[in-house]
Design a protein around this motif. Structure first.
Motif, PDB file in Angstrom:
ATOM      1  N   ALA A 298      50.671 180.069  92.197  1.00  0.00           N
ATOM      2  CA  ALA A 298      50.338 180.533  93.494  1.00  0.00           C
ATOM      3  C   ALA A 298      51.410 179.638  94.519  1.00  0.00           C
ATOM      4  CB  ALA A 298      48.654 179.894  93.810  1.00  0.00           C
ATOM      5  N   THR A 299      50.929 179.903  96.233  1.00  0.00           N
ATOM      6  CA  THR A 299      51.570 179.467  96.624  1.00  0.00           C
ATOM      7  C   THR A 299      50.312 179.556  98.164  1.00  0.00           C
ATOM      8  OG1 THR A 299      53.755 181.229  97.151  1.00  0.00           O
ATOM      9  CG2 THR A 299      52.821 179.773  99.142  1.00  0.00           C
ATOM     10  N   LEU A 300      50.117 178.172  98.659  1.00  0.00           N
ATOM     11  CA  LEU A 300      49.227 177.396  99.389  1.00  0.00           C
ATOM     12  C   LEU A 300      49.321 178.648 100.736  1.00  0.00           C
ATOM     13  CD1 LEU A 300      46.270 176.212  99.956  1.00  0.00           C
ATOM     14  CD2 LEU A 300      47.761 174.083 100.075  1.00  0.00           C
ATOM     15  N   GLU A 301      48.150 179.354 101.342  1.00  0.00           N
ATOM     16  CA  GLU A 301      48.199 179.539 102.689  1.00  0.00           C
ATOM     17  C   GLU A 301      47.197 179.012 103.727  1.00  0.00           C
ATOM     18  OE1 GLU A 301      48.815 184.386 103.219  1.00  0.00           O
ATOM     19  OE2 GLU A 301      46.619 183.457 103.481  1.00  0.00           O
ATOM     20  N   ARG A 302      45.783 178.652 102.866  1.00  0.00           N
ATOM     21  CA  ARG A 302      45.115 178.240 103.751  1.00  0.00           C
ATOM     22  C   ARG A 302      44.588 177.487 103.316  1.00  0.00           C
ATOM     23  NH1 ARG A 302      41.129 180.388 107.121  1.00  0.00           N
ATOM     24  NH2 ARG A 302      40.674 181.932 104.823  1.00  0.00           N
TER      25      ARG A 302
ATOM     26  N   ALA B 207      54.233 173.750 116.186  1.00  0.00           N
ATOM     27  CA  ALA B 207      52.507 173.566 115.336  1.00  0.00           C
ATOM     28  C   ALA B 207      52.527 172.779 114.980  1.00  0.00           C
ATOM     29  CB  ALA B 207      53.013 174.376 113.695  1.00  0.00           C
ATOM     30  N   LEU B 208      53.590 171.824 114.161  1.00  0.00           N
ATOM     31  CA  LEU B 208      52.864 170.032 113.278  1.00  0.00           C
ATOM     32  C   LEU B 208      52.188 169.602 114.219  1.00  0.00           C
ATOM     33  CD1 LEU B 208      56.299 168.861 111.132  1.00  0.00           C
ATOM     34  CD2 LEU B 208      54.327 169.694 110.603  1.00  0.00           C
ATOM     35  N   ALA B 209      52.712 169.192 115.730  1.00  0.00           N
ATOM     36  CA  ALA B 209      51.702 168.751 116.629  1.00  0.00           C
ATOM     37  C   ALA B 209      50.228 168.688 116.316  1.00  0.00           C
ATOM     38  CB  ALA B 209      52.488 169.202 118.036  1.00  0.00           C
ATOM     39  N   LEU B 210      50.109 170.289 116.875  1.00  0.00           N
ATOM     40  CA  LEU B 210      48.998 170.514 116.724  1.00  0.00           C
ATOM     41  C   LEU B 210      47.917 170.840 115.558  1.00  0.00           C
ATOM     42  CD1 LEU B 210      49.565 174.208 118.610  1.00  0.00           C
ATOM     43  CD2 LEU B 210      48.805 171.897 119.987  1.00  0.00           C
ATOM     44  N   GLN B 211      49.157 170.653 114.055  1.00  0.00           N
ATOM     45  CA  GLN B 211      47.633 170.793 113.040  1.00  0.00           C
ATOM     46  C   GLN B 211      47.991 168.945 113.164  1.00  0.00           C
ATOM     47  OE1 GLN B 211      50.157 169.075 110.182  1.00  0.00           O
ATOM     48  NE2 GLN B 211      48.440 168.233 109.354  1.00  0.00           N
ATOM     49  N   ALA B 212      48.890 167.979 113.913  1.00  0.00           N
ATOM     50  CA  ALA B 212      48.669 166.818 113.166  1.00  0.00           C
ATOM     51  C   ALA B 212      47.522 166.541 114.354  1.00  0.00           C
ATOM     52  CB  ALA B 212      49.523 166.172 113.695  1.00  0.00           C
ATOM     53  N   ARG B 213      46.915 166.723 115.386  1.00  0.00           N
ATOM     54  CA  ARG B 213      45.574 167.040 116.071  1.00  0.00           C
ATOM     55  C   ARG B 213      46.106 165.958 117.638  1.00  0.00           C
ATOM     56  NH1 ARG B 213      41.821 169.921 114.121  1.00  0.00           N
ATOM     57  NH2 ARG B 213      40.733 169.251 116.011  1.00  0.00           N
ATOM     58  N   ALA B 214      47.603 167.037 118.011  1.00  0.00           N
ATOM     59  CA  ALA B 214      47.583 166.079 119.249  1.00  0.00           C
ATOM     60  C   ALA B 214      46.596 166.680 120.219  1.00  0.00           C
ATOM     61  CB  ALA B 214      49.710 166.177 119.177  1.00  0.00           C
ATOM     62  N   ALA B 215      46.740 165.759 121.445  1.00  0.00           N
ATOM     63  CA  ALA B 215      46.203 166.280 122.282  1.00  0.00           C
ATOM     64  C   ALA B 215      46.753 167.805 122.968  1.00  0.00           C
ATOM     65  CB  ALA B 215      45.874 165.426 123.852  1.00  0.00           C
ATOM     66  N   SER B 216      45.863 168.578 123.696  1.00  0.00           N
ATOM     67  CA  SER B 216      47.043 170.022 123.949  1.00  0.00           C
ATOM     68  C   SER B 216      46.225 171.025 125.101  1.00  0.00           C
ATOM     69  CB  SER B 216      46.632 170.404 122.526  1.00  0.00           C
ATOM     70  OG  SER B 216      45.929 171.132 122.401  1.00  0.00           O
ATOM     71  N   ALA B 217      47.303 171.753 126.444  1.00  0.00           N
ATOM     72  CA  ALA B 217      46.167 172.608 126.775  1.00  0.00           C
ATOM     73  C   ALA B 217      46.669 173.780 126.414  1.00  0.00           C
ATOM     74  CB  ALA B 217      47.243 172.098 127.996  1.00  0.00           C
ATOM     75  N   PHE B 218      45.705 174.907 126.628  1.00  0.00           N
ATOM     76  CA  PHE B 218      46.198 175.972 126.342  1.00  0.00           C
ATOM     77  C   PHE B 218      47.319 176.921 127.965  1.00  0.00           C
ATOM     78  CE2 PHE B 218      45.926 180.941 126.484  1.00  0.00           C
ATOM     79  CZ  PHE B 218      45.441 181.283 124.776  1.00  0.00           C
ATOM     80  N   ALA B 363      43.440 178.478 118.654  1.00  0.00           N
ATOM     81  CA  ALA B 363      42.921 178.423 117.269  1.00  0.00           C
ATOM     82  C   ALA B 363      43.603 177.465 117.132  1.00  0.00           C
ATOM     83  CB  ALA B 363      44.003 179.781 117.160  1.00  0.00           C
ATOM     84  N   ARG B 364      42.584 177.207 115.456  1.00  0.00           N
ATOM     85  CA  ARG B 364      42.681 175.252 114.518  1.00  0.00           C
ATOM     86  C   ARG B 364      43.613 175.655 114.178  1.00  0.00           C
ATOM     87  NH1 ARG B 364      37.141 176.383 113.252  1.00  0.00           N
ATOM     88  NH2 ARG B 364      36.011 175.062 114.408  1.00  0.00           N
ATOM     89  N   VAL B 365      44.783 174.394 114.151  1.00  0.00           N
ATOM     90  CA  VAL B 365      46.222 175.049 113.470  1.00  0.00           C
ATOM     91  C   VAL B 365      45.789 173.924 112.211  1.00  0.00           C
ATOM     92  CG1 VAL B 365      48.403 174.697 113.044  1.00  0.00           C
ATOM     93  CG2 VAL B 365      47.551 175.710 115.348  1.00  0.00           C
TER      94      VAL B 365
END
Lengths: 384, 386
Positions: A298-302, B207-218, B363-365
């Motif tokens: 399998a591949t983890l997607e979410r 996306a990595l920075a957003l996934q790490a929950r860096a402060a952001s703006a739209f 959207a949550r990353v």
């Protein structure tokens, strides 16, 4: 009480709050549901979607058995596709020395009315091909299954609205107003709302609300983490659990495997967010693959994380709160409330409108904790 | 005790500059998804043999950089802890600092028929051309007027493809066919095509920075969430930097200079001499996605991964979809690998309510930001490597 109160306010737009709204509104009560965020955005939005009877606390089991009866007709009742599949739930046993304890637990659950039996050897492999060779046995509950929690929450909400309920999302309840031992209304981010009866179904957000009126709920936060793979060929029909692992594994209609079972993420309640934890991703993958080895491909997607309310004894608190005439709570489902949604809505509505419910929920009242030592619970919750 | 390394993610111009700068004073690991360094420039070279800068690998080696190609980063945990995998094993690096130099992703935008087989963005098209996977004589249609179009046309011709139609008119663009693309049309006519390329430009991939929950703006022009950055690319998370095109910096020299700046700052974090900085703004991003038209045909597929059409999304918005995450939950649009259409979902919500607050458009990353093979995780059982 014989006259129906004409204005019930429900706090919380998860599956429980929306089910209560539907059951009240369908009987003609005037209902307003207040949700701080969007519907199904906390615990319900992250639920694994298990519709399970087996493995429950015996105080909760009668509700689960009745709930399955409701699930059977729920799609027709709500006129909605809930992706409900009833193909059984198997709890796997990997250690032979566990069998005596398992047989005892099966006997207890059977005595309480659950159609549950132990499956071994070829019968187990015939039932669920793909289970790892070392798995010794499984306890099989044929009428268990799974459904889509988001579709279900929205279906309850839509049916409630069609029956006249008002659903207000993006509306945060900030306080409770009392007068003479009764709740008379709530303060919200959109102004005050008055009510004849208040129902709290807002999970982890309830303790803070009721602490303002001097009530302490033995509820703490828990962040169950869920994984979904990319779609694979249809293969697994049952929901798999495992006695000695934090695991709930199912394959949903789109082909994705969904893996939960209680591996935790992290909660930041102040920021209102829950974030995945690396060791839980690894732990979930390891547990699922150990009992169902073909998942190695399998591949983890979410990955996502819910915000759950957990009680000290991991059984929900249902019913009136002591000392206040018209305040009801339905919370602390501890990771296994989704399946109970239909029956909890029905019983809470009966209690409010009739003063009594067709199935007793007395054993689930807050007063069970009276005199008990409170403190942080020791927890290995089994989600969904 | 060994000092924690600086990890640079991405071996394009910014990442290489960052790694060289960091390696001057500290141990540096350079991770890259591709099998060779070069970043976006690689996609435009005419054959797999022709590397844009053959001198790069010896330079990395001389600088003492631990360069690891064919390695994907799927998440950052606890700030600069890097979760990576290569072929069949996953591992974690507890870094002192991370420089995210992940470049750009191709923009997409829903136009009628874009879900049909045979519609691609430039990168997979270029990869197929280089691999010889596209037969000479293949008829191409191109949608867009981005700077990508010119080099794409040159590449297609160089590999023996034909350009049947180029259109920049998103309002009237219509891709037609049964299950595969057959025709590309706009207000001025249509042509038979075998392959359609949506060349709508590139946007920063942070996306990595957003996934790490860096402060952001739209960013309401690009319709994407941007991390807040200081001049050297520092995010709100100590030890996490974004460099180069991922930080919306454009132009070769500027990208390399920005990478060097980020690499230097990351090295100062590693040796404990960095002064804390707090980012307050996000760099403006291109392209101006907010001006792109929402399709008029309600049957247009908006999310081609989950096959969700415009009518379904508009109904969910009328039903009260509260924010972009609620819209995703209700419709499944933009879930899983469908995240490329998040700007289109934001556009739909903005169209309904121009006053919608920014936080409802974000959207949550979440991890994994790259699909993670279970096998890679099982090989290591979560072992930590540094």
């Amino acid at each position: 009480m014989t006259t129906a109160p004409n204005d019930v306010v429900i706090v919380g737009g998860g599956v429980i709050g929306c089910s209560i709204a539907w059951h009240l509104a369908s009987r003609g009560a005037g209902v307003t549901l207040l949700e701080q965020n969007a519907l199904a955005s906390a615990a319900s939005g992250a639920s694994a979607g298990g519709v399970r009877q087996q493995g429950r606390d015996l105080r909760e089991l009668p509700l689960a058995i009745c709930a399955i009866g409701r699930w059977e007709h729920l799609e027709a009742e709500l006129d909605a596709d809930l992706h409900y599949h009833r193909e059984g739930h198997l709890t796997l046993i990997e250690d032979e020395t566990d069998l005596p304890a398992v047989e005892l637990s099966v006997a207890q659950q059977r005595a309480a009315g659950l159609d549950l039996h132990t499956v071994v050897g070829d019968d187990l492999r015939d039932l669920a091909p793909g289970i790892a060779d070392h798995v010794t046995a499984g306890t099989y509950s044929e009428h268990d299954g799974h459904a889509n929690p988001i579709l279900t929450t929205h279906a309850f909400a839509r049916a409630a609205e069609q029956a006249g309920a008002r659903i207000r999302t993006g509306t945060t309840v900030t306080g409770i107003h009392q007068q003479g031992g009764r709740v008379i209304g709530v303060d919200t981010s959109a102004g005050p709302v008055s009510c004849d009866h208040l129902v709290l179904a807002a999970g982890l957000w309830i303790p803070r609300l009721v602490s303002g009126i001097g009530i302490n709920l033995p509820i703490v936060g828990f962040a169950p983490q869920m994984l979904a793979t990319r779609p694979m060929e249809p293969r697994l029909h049952q929901v798999l659990g495992a006695r000695s692992r934090k695991l709930s594994l199912k394959q949903i209609p789109t082909g994705n495997y969904v893996i939960g079972g209680g591996w935790p993420g992290d909660i930041d309640l102040a920021a209102g967010v829950a974030t995945p934890r690396e060791e839980s991703i690894v732990g979930s993958i390891r547990d699922a693959t150990a009992v169902f080895p073909e998942l190695a491909n399998a591949t983890l997607e979410r990955v996502w994380v819910g915000v759950e309310a957990l009680t000290i004894d991991e059984v929900p608190i249902l019913g009136p709160l002591p000392g206040v005439d018209n305040l009801t709570v339905a919370a602390g489902f501890s990771g296994h409330g989704f399946a109970l949604g239909p029956i909890v809505g029905q019983l809470i509505a009966e209690q409010i409108l009739d003063g009594t419910s067709s199935l007793s929920i007395d054993a689930l009242g807050l007063d069970r904790f009276a005199g008990a030592q409170s403190g942080p619970p020791k927890i290995t919750p089994k989600a969904g | 005790m060994t000092r924690k390394p600086v990890v640079v993610v991405g071996a394009g111009p910014a990442g290489i500059a960052a790694a060289l700068a960091a390696a001057a004073s500290t141990h540096c690991i350079l991770l890259d998804e591709q099998s060779e360094p070069g970043g976006y420039a690689l996609w435009r070279t005419k054959s797999a043999e022709q590397t844009p800068d053959v001198e790069v690998i010896p330079r990395l080696r001389e600088a003492g950089i631990d360069y690891r190609p064919s390695t994907s980063v799927w998440a950052l945990f606890d700030g600069p802890t890097v979760a990576a995998y290569a072929s069949d094993h996953a591992y974690t690096i507890a870094a002192a600092a991370v420089v995210i130099a992940t470049g750009t992703v191709d923009c997409v935008w829903p136009v009628p028929g874009w879900h049909l087989n045979g519609v691609f963005t430039p990168r997979p098209t270029l990869a197929d051309l280089r691999r010889g996977a596209i037969a000479p004589g293949t008829r191409f249609g191109i949608v867009g007027n981005s700077p990508q179009v010119r080099s794409l046309v040159e590449m297609i011709k160089a590999f023996g493809g034909e350009i049947s139609k180029v259109t920049a008119d998103l309002t009237t663009t219509r891709i037609a066919g049964e299950t595969r693309v057959e025709r590309l049309g706009d207000g001025r006519g249509s042509a038979t095509v075998d392959h359609v390329v949506l060349a709508l430009g590139r946007r920063p991939d942070h996306a990595l920075a957003l996934q790490a929950r860096a402060a952001s703006a739209f960013d309401r022009q690009a319709l994407v969430e941007m991390p807040l950055l200081t001049g050297d690319g520092a995010t709100s998370i100590p030890g996490v930097f974004v460099a180069g095109e991922a930080a919306a910096v454009r132009g070769g020299d500027a990208i390399r200079a920005h990478g060097k700046l980020g690499g230097n700052s990351a090295a100062r974090v590693a040796d404990g001499t960095a002064a804390p900085t707090i980012p307050e703004s996000a760099p403006p991003t291109k392209p101006d996605v907010a001006t792109w038209p929402i399709p008029s045909d309600p049957e247009t597929i908006i999310c081609r991964e989950q096959l969700v059409d415009l009518a379904t999304l508009q109904q969910a918005i009328r039903d009260g979809a509260h924010d972009v995450n609620d819209l995703r939950r209700r419709t499944r649009a933009g879930m899983g690998s469908g995240q490329d259409i998040l700007p289109a979902l934001a556009a739909l919500l903005l169209h309904q309510d121009p006053a919608i607050p920014d936080e409802r458009l974000i959207a949550r990353v979440r991890p994994p930001i790259r699909p993670l093979p279970f096998r890679a995780v099982l090989e290591t059982l979560g072992g930590r490597t540094a």
